[in-house]
Design a protein around this motif. Structure first.
Motif, PDB file in Angstrom:
ATOM      1  N   SER A   1      43.891  34.977  42.365  1.00 15.49           N
ATOM      2  CA  SER A   1      44.011  36.285  41.743  1.00 15.49           C
ATOM      3  C   SER A   1      44.363  37.300  42.812  1.00 15.49           C
ATOM      4  CB  SER A   1      42.682  36.656  41.084  1.00 15.49           C
ATOM      5  OG  SER A   1      42.640  38.034  40.821  1.00 15.49           O
TER       6      SER A   1
ATOM      7  N   GLU B   1      36.367  40.416  40.492  1.00 11.55           N
ATOM      8  CA  GLU B   1      36.521  41.183  39.256  1.00 11.55           C
ATOM      9  C   GLU B   1      35.203  41.125  38.506  1.00 11.55           C
ATOM     10  OE1 GLU B   1      40.646  40.139  37.371  1.00 11.55           O
ATOM     11  OE2 GLU B   1      40.092  38.652  38.891  1.00 11.55           O
TER      12      GLU B   1
ATOM     13  N   LYS C   1      37.062  46.195  39.961  1.00  9.26           N
ATOM     14  CA  LYS C   1      37.988  45.246  40.566  1.00  9.26           C
ATOM     15  C   LYS C   1      38.094  45.553  42.045  1.00  9.26           C
ATOM     16  CE  LYS C   1      40.764  43.738  36.767  1.00  9.26           C
ATOM     17  NZ  LYS C   1      41.467  44.227  35.616  1.00  9.26           N
TER      18      LYS C   1
ATOM     19  N   TYR D   1      34.262  37.318  38.453  1.00 10.33           N
ATOM     20  CA  TYR D   1      35.224  36.356  38.990  1.00 10.33           C
ATOM     21  C   TYR D   1      35.368  36.588  40.478  1.00 10.33           C
ATOM     22  CZ  TYR D   1      36.507  35.952  34.078  1.00 10.33           C
ATOM     23  OH  TYR D   1      36.472  35.764  32.731  1.00 10.33           O
TER      24      TYR D   1
ATOM     25  N   GLY E   1      39.424  34.871  41.112  1.00  9.42           N
ATOM     26  CA  GLY E   1      39.854  34.280  39.850  1.00  9.42           C
ATOM     27  C   GLY E   1      38.932  33.216  39.284  1.00  9.42           C
TER      28      GLY E   1
END
Lengths: 281, 252, 307
Positions: free
Chosen positions: B3, B8, B28, B69, B72
C-alpha cells in the motif's frame, strides 16, 4: 508515661531476644552433640550401613548413616523431579494469566496446599500407593514429599515472574516475540535466580520433613538405589532412634540432625538467599 | 499487496471497561514520514498507539474494534507476534532488558528471530542499529556493559536500537522523551529525524512544540476524538479547528 | 488474555498438576474413612474412650487436645512474634535488623523432627527438674490449679510440646506482622512525630493500625501449630486417655496419635480408618481456621510463604 514505655521496651527486648536465644540453643545443641559424633565415626558415617538393633550380640558393629543419607537424597530427588515441572508451570499460570478464573483458583489451591498438615500426604499416599504396591518405597515417599514441595515452587515462581515489570515484558513482545519466548528466553536471566532460590527453599523444606515419610518410605538398614525398595531417611531416623535408650542410636540421631541441618538445609538456604540478593535489580 | 500508506486506521473504537477512550478514529500514515499524534494527557493517544501493534491483546478489559492495516495487511488477519515483528515500539519509560549487556539488548531480536547466519552479520546489525539510534559513539568501547548502567537518555536510544535492529516497517514511539532531560531529548529528536529515511515513525507526544519540530504530519486528538489531521505545517499555521489553535498555542 | 497455544498448554499442565495434587491428598482420605465414619463417626467426635483393639473409637480427646495445644502455643507465640517483628522493624539498628530477620527465618528452617529430638533430649529433662516442680506447687491454687495438677512430673507433657511448638510457629506470625508493619503509611508515622509523639507512641499507633494483620498472622501460625506433627508427637507424652484441661499432664493430639499408631493400626482395618478419619477432621478444622484468618488479612499469603 516514659517509665512505662521503657518497661515495655525492655520487655519486648527480653522476649524477642530470648526467642532468638532458644534458637541459638537448639542450633548449639545440634552442633555440640552432633559434630563430635560425626568426627568420632569419621568418613565411615557416610559409607557404612545403619547398625542393626541386635548389634550388641554380634561384637562391634559398623556404624554409619549411609542408607539414610542416600535415602534422603533419593526421596528428595524423586520429589524434585515431580514437583519442579508441576510447580513451575503452575507458577507461570498464577503469575501470567492474571485475569483468568483458572489462575485465581490455582493460586487459591497453592496457598491452601501449603497449609495442609504434612502428615496428610503420608496417610494419603499410604492408601493410594503403599497398599496397592504392598510395600513402602522411596518412590511413594518421594511422591508424598512432592505434594508438599509443589505449592512452594509454584508460589515462589509466581512471585518471581510477577516482580518483572510489565513494561519489560512488553518490550520483548514489541520485538515480535511470542509471550512464551519472552518468559522463557528474554527474561530468563532476570527470573532464573529467583526461581532457583525458590526451588532450593522447597528442597530445604522437603529434606527436613519426616511426617510424610513415616508410613510411605519405610525403613532400610542398607543402602539401596532401587526406587521401589524401602529406604530410611535422616528425618525418619532421628525420630525412630530418638526414642531409643541405646546410647549409640541416640548418637546417630544427633549426627543425623547435624548432617540434616548443617550440611543439607542451612547451605541450601544460604545459597537461596544469595541467589535472591543477586536477583534484585 | 503493498500500500502507499504504512498504516491505515478505519473507524477505530477502544473501550476500557465502560470508558469509551477512542471514538471512531480514522487515519492514514504515509510511508517514510514522521507522523505525530498529539493531545493533552488523558486524551487517549497512547491507547491508540498501543492498538496498532495489538499490545492490548493482553488486557481483556480493553476492547478494540475497527480496522487497522499495516502496509496493506489487516492486523487481524495475522498473529500478534508476526504483526509486532513488522511494527517496532519504543515506550514512554526506557525499558531495556536490565540484566543484559548493551550488545545483547540489540542482538536479542535478530538472534531469536534467527535473522543472521554468522556472528559477524549480527555484529554488523548491532553496529548499524546503534549508529542509527545515535548511541554507537558513546558505547562502542564497552558493548558488554549492562544496559541498566546507562543513563536514561542512553537507555531510551538503546531501546530504539533494539527496535530497529529488526528493520520493522513502522516504528511506534510512545512519548519517548517524557522521562528524559532537555539534552537527551534533543539527541533523541535528532535520531528520529535521521530514522525517517528508513522507517515510518508514529510518535505520540503531549508537547505540540515537539510535534512541530520533528513531524511531517500531525493528528490532534482530544478526549478520544480526532479533532484535526494534516501536514504539520498546515495544522500549525492554519488550524481549521478552534480547539487545535488553542492547543498549539498552549492554551488547552 | 494470552492466546498463545504453547503457553496455554503449559499453564493447563500446571493447573492439572495442582488439581491432581489436591485430589491425591484428599480423595484417599475420604474413600478410606467413609465406611468408618458411617459406622463410628458419631462416637469418634463425641466420646473420649479410645480402645481400638476392642473397636472402641472415641476420639474427642484428640480433637480437644489439638485445640488445647494450638490455643496455648498460639498464645505464647503472640508476644514472641510481635516482639521479634518490632525488633526487626523499629527497635534495632539497621545491621541488627537484618540479623534478627535472618535468625527468625532460621527458626522456620529447622525441621520439626529436630526440634522434637532436641526437646526430648535437652529441653524436656531440664524443664522437668527445674521449672515443673515449681509449677506443680501452683496446682493448689483455685481455678488455674487444674492446669498444673498431675500426680507425677513427666518431662514429656503438654507444656513441653506447647513451648517448643510456640517457638516453631513464631516465624510465620513474625513474617506477616513484619510485613504489615512495614506497610503502614509513612505520613501517618510522621504525623505522630509531628504532634510531638515518641517512638513508643508510633509503635502503639502502628500496632493498632495493623491489628487485623496481627490477628491474621496469629491465626495462620495457629494453623501451622494445629498440623504440626513430629515435635508434638515426640514431646506431648502420648496419653490417649480422656482429655483434661491440663498443661503438666501427658496428652495427645490428632497428629500425635496418628503418627504413633498408624503403623500398628494397619493390623486392624477400622483402626487405620479411624486415624484417617481423624486426619480428615484435622483438615476441616484447619480449613475453617484459615478461612477465618484469610478473611481478616487478605493478601498476606506472600509474607506467609516466604517465612
Amino acid at each position: 508515661m516514659p517509665r512505662l514505655y521503657k518497661l515495655w521496651l525492655a520487655l519486648i527486648y527480653i522476649i524477642g531476644l530470648s526467642a532468638l536465644g532458644v534458637l541459638l540453643w537448639v542450633l548449639g545443641s545440634i552442633l555440640v552433640n552432633g559434630l563430635p559424633v560425626v568426627l568420632k565415626y569419621g568418613i565411615g558415617l557416610f559409607t557404612n550401613n545403619i547398625p542393626p538393633p541386635m548389634f550388641l550380640f554380634f561384637g562391634k558393629p559398623e556404624v554409619g548413616l549411609a542408607p539414610a543419607i542416600v535415602g534422603t537424597l533419593m526421596v528428595i530427588g524423586i520429589a524434585f523431579a515431580i514437583s519442579l515441572p508441576i510447580g513451575f508451570t503452575a507458577g507461570i499460570l498464577i503469575a501470567e494469566f492474571k485475569h483468568s478464573k483458572i489462575a485465581e483458583l490455582a493460586e487459591e489451591l497453592a496457598s491452601t496446599l501449603v497449609e495442609v498438615p504434612t502428615i496428610t500426604a503420608g496417610i494419603s499416599i499410604y492408601w493410594l500407593l503403599v497398599i496397592p504396591m504392598h510395600n513402602p518405597s522411596a518412590l511413594a515417599g518421594g511422591i508424598a514429599l512432592s505434594l508438599i514441595m509443589i505449592p512452594y515452587i509454584a508460589i515462589y515462581t509466581a512471585e518471581t515472574y510477577r516482580k518483572v515489570p510489565m513494561v519489560v515484558k512488553e518490550g520483548g513482545l514489541a520485538l515480535g516475540l511470542k509471550y512464551s519466548t519472552v518468559l522463557f528466553k528474554v527474561i530468563r536471566g532476570l527470573v532464573l535466580p529467583g526461581v532457583i532460590s525458590g526451588v532450593l527453599m522447597a528442597l530445604a523444606k522437603g529434606a527436613g520433613e519426616a511426617a510424610p515419610l513415616l508410613f510411605t518410605a519405610g525403613w532400610n538398614d542398607k543402602v539401596t538405589l532401587n526406587p521401589l525398595d524401602q529406604v530410611s531417611t535422616l528425618s525418619v531416623l532421628i525420630y525412630k532412634f530418638g526414642f531409643s535408650s541405646q546410647e549409640l542410636w541416640r548418637e546417630l540421631s544427633w549426627a543425623a540432625s547435624f548432617i540434616l541441618v548443617f550440611v543439607i538445609i542451612l547451605p541450601l538456604i544460604a545459597i537461596s538467599k544469595i541467589m535472591v540478593k543477586k536477583h534484585e535489580f | 499487496m503493498s500500500s502507499k500508506y504504512a498504516i491505515e486506521i478505519e473507524s477505530l473504537n477502544i473501550k476500557i471497561g465502560n470508558k469509551h477512550v477512542i471514538k471512531d478514529i480514522s487515519l492514514k500514515v504515509p510511508k517514510n514520514t514522521v507522523f505525530a499524534i498529539m493531545g493533552p494527557s488523558g486524551s487517549g493517544k497512547s491507547t491508540l498507539l498501543r492498538s496498532i501493534n495489538k499490545l492490548w491483546d493482553l488486557y481483556p478489559e480493553v476492547k478494540v474494534s475497527g480496522k487497522i492495516y499495516i502496509d496493506g495487511i489487516d492486523v487481524n488477519e495475522i498473529e500478534a507476534h508476526e504483526l509486532r515483528r513488522m511494527v517496532g515500539m519504543v515506550f514512554q519509560r526506557p525499558n531495556p532488558f536490565p540484566h543484559m549487556s548493551i550488545y545483547d539488548n540489540v542482538a536479542i531480536g535478530p538472534r531469536l528471530h534467527k535473522l543472521y547466519k554468522k556472528k559477524e552479520e549480527l555484529d554488523k546489525i548491532v553496529e548499524w542499529a546503534l549508529k542509527k539510534a545515535y548511541l554507537w559513539d558513546e558505547v562502542k568501547d564497552d558493548l558488554k556493559r549492562k544496559a541498566s548502567k546507562l543513563s536514561g537518555g542512553q537507555q531510551q536510544r538503546l531501546c530504539i536500537a533494539r527496535a530497529i535492529a529488526l528493520k520493522p516497517k513502522v516504528l511506534l514511539m510512545d512519548e519517548p522523551t517524557s522521562a528524559l532531560d532537555v539534552v537527551s531529548t534533543k539527541r533523541l529528536e535528532e535520531s528520529i529525524v535521521e530514522l525517517k529515511k528508513d522507517f515510518t515513525i508514529v510518535i505520540v507526544t503531549h508537547n505540540p512544540q515537539q510535534a512541530a519540530r520533528i513531524s511531517d504530519y500531525v493528528a490532534f486528538i482530544y478526549n478520544g476524538e480526532l479533532i484535526e489531521v494534516g501536514p504539520t505545517k498546515d495544522v500549525f499555521t492554519r488550524p481549521k479547528h478552534e480547539l487545535t489553535e488553542k492547543y498549539v498555542l498552549g492554551k488547552v | 488474555m494470552l492466546r498463545e497455544r504453547k503457553l496455554r498448554i503449559i499453564a493447563l499442565f500446571g493447573f492439572a498438576g495442582l488439581i491432581v495434587a489436591v485430589l491425591i491428598l484428599v480423595v484417599p482420605l475420604i474413600i478410606n474413612s467413609y465406611d468408618f465414619l458411617l459406622k463410628y463417626g458419631k462416637e469418634l467426635i463425641s466420646s473420649m474412650n479410645w480402645n481400638p483393639p476392642q473397636n472402641v473409637y472415641g476420639g474427642l480427646q484428640f480433637i480437644l487436645g489439638t485445640l488445647w495445644v494450638t490455643f496455648w502455643s498460639t498464645l505464647i507465640a503472640m508476644p514472641l512474634s510481635i516482639s521479634l517483628a518490632l525488633l526487626a522493624t523499629e527497635l534495632s539498628p539497621k545491621r541488627l535488623k537484618t540479623l534478627i530477620a535472618g535468625l527468625t527465618d532460621l527458626i522456620a528452617a529447622i525441621p520439626s523432627v529436630v526440634y522434637g529430638y532436641w526437646g526430648l533430649v535437652v529441653f524436656a529433662p531440664l524443664l522437668a527438674t527445674t521449672v515443673y516442680p515449681y509449677l506443680l506447687n501452683l496446682s493448689k491454687l483455685p481455678i488455674i490449679g487444674i492446669l498444673f495438677s498431675t500426680s507425677v512430673i513427666s518431662p514429656q507433657c503438654v507444656l513441653t510440646a506447647v513451648l517448643v511448638l510456640s517457638l516453631m510457629i513464631t516465624p510465620y506470625a513474625t513474617a506477616i506482622i513484619r510485613n504489615g508493619y512495614e506497610m503502614v503509611p509513612k505520613d501517618l508515622v510522621e504525623a505522630v512525630y509531628a504532634l510531638g509523639g515518641t517512638k513508643w507512641d508510633v509503635i502503639k499507633m502502628n500496632l493498632s493500625y495493623i491489628k487485623s494483620t496481627i490477628i491474621a498472622g496469629v491465626i495462620i501460625a495457629a494453623g501451622r501449630a494445629m498440623g504440626e506433627t513430629m515435635a508434638v508427637t515426640m514431646l506431648i507424652g502420648n496419653n490417649v486417655g480422656p482429655f483434661k484441661p491440663c498443661l503438666l499432664c501427658r496428652g495427645s493430639t490428632i497428629t500425635s496419635v496418628v503418627a504413633n499408631e498408624f503403623e500398628e493400626a494397619l493390623l486392624n482395618p477400622y483402626h487405620a480408618k479411624a486415624l484417617t478419619a481423624l486426619i480428615l477432621i484435622l483438615i476441616i478444622m484447619g480449613s475453617l481456621l484459615l478461612a477465618f484468618g484469610r478473611r481478616l488479612g487478605k493478601k498476606l499469603v506472600e509474607a506467609e510463604i516466604i517465612a
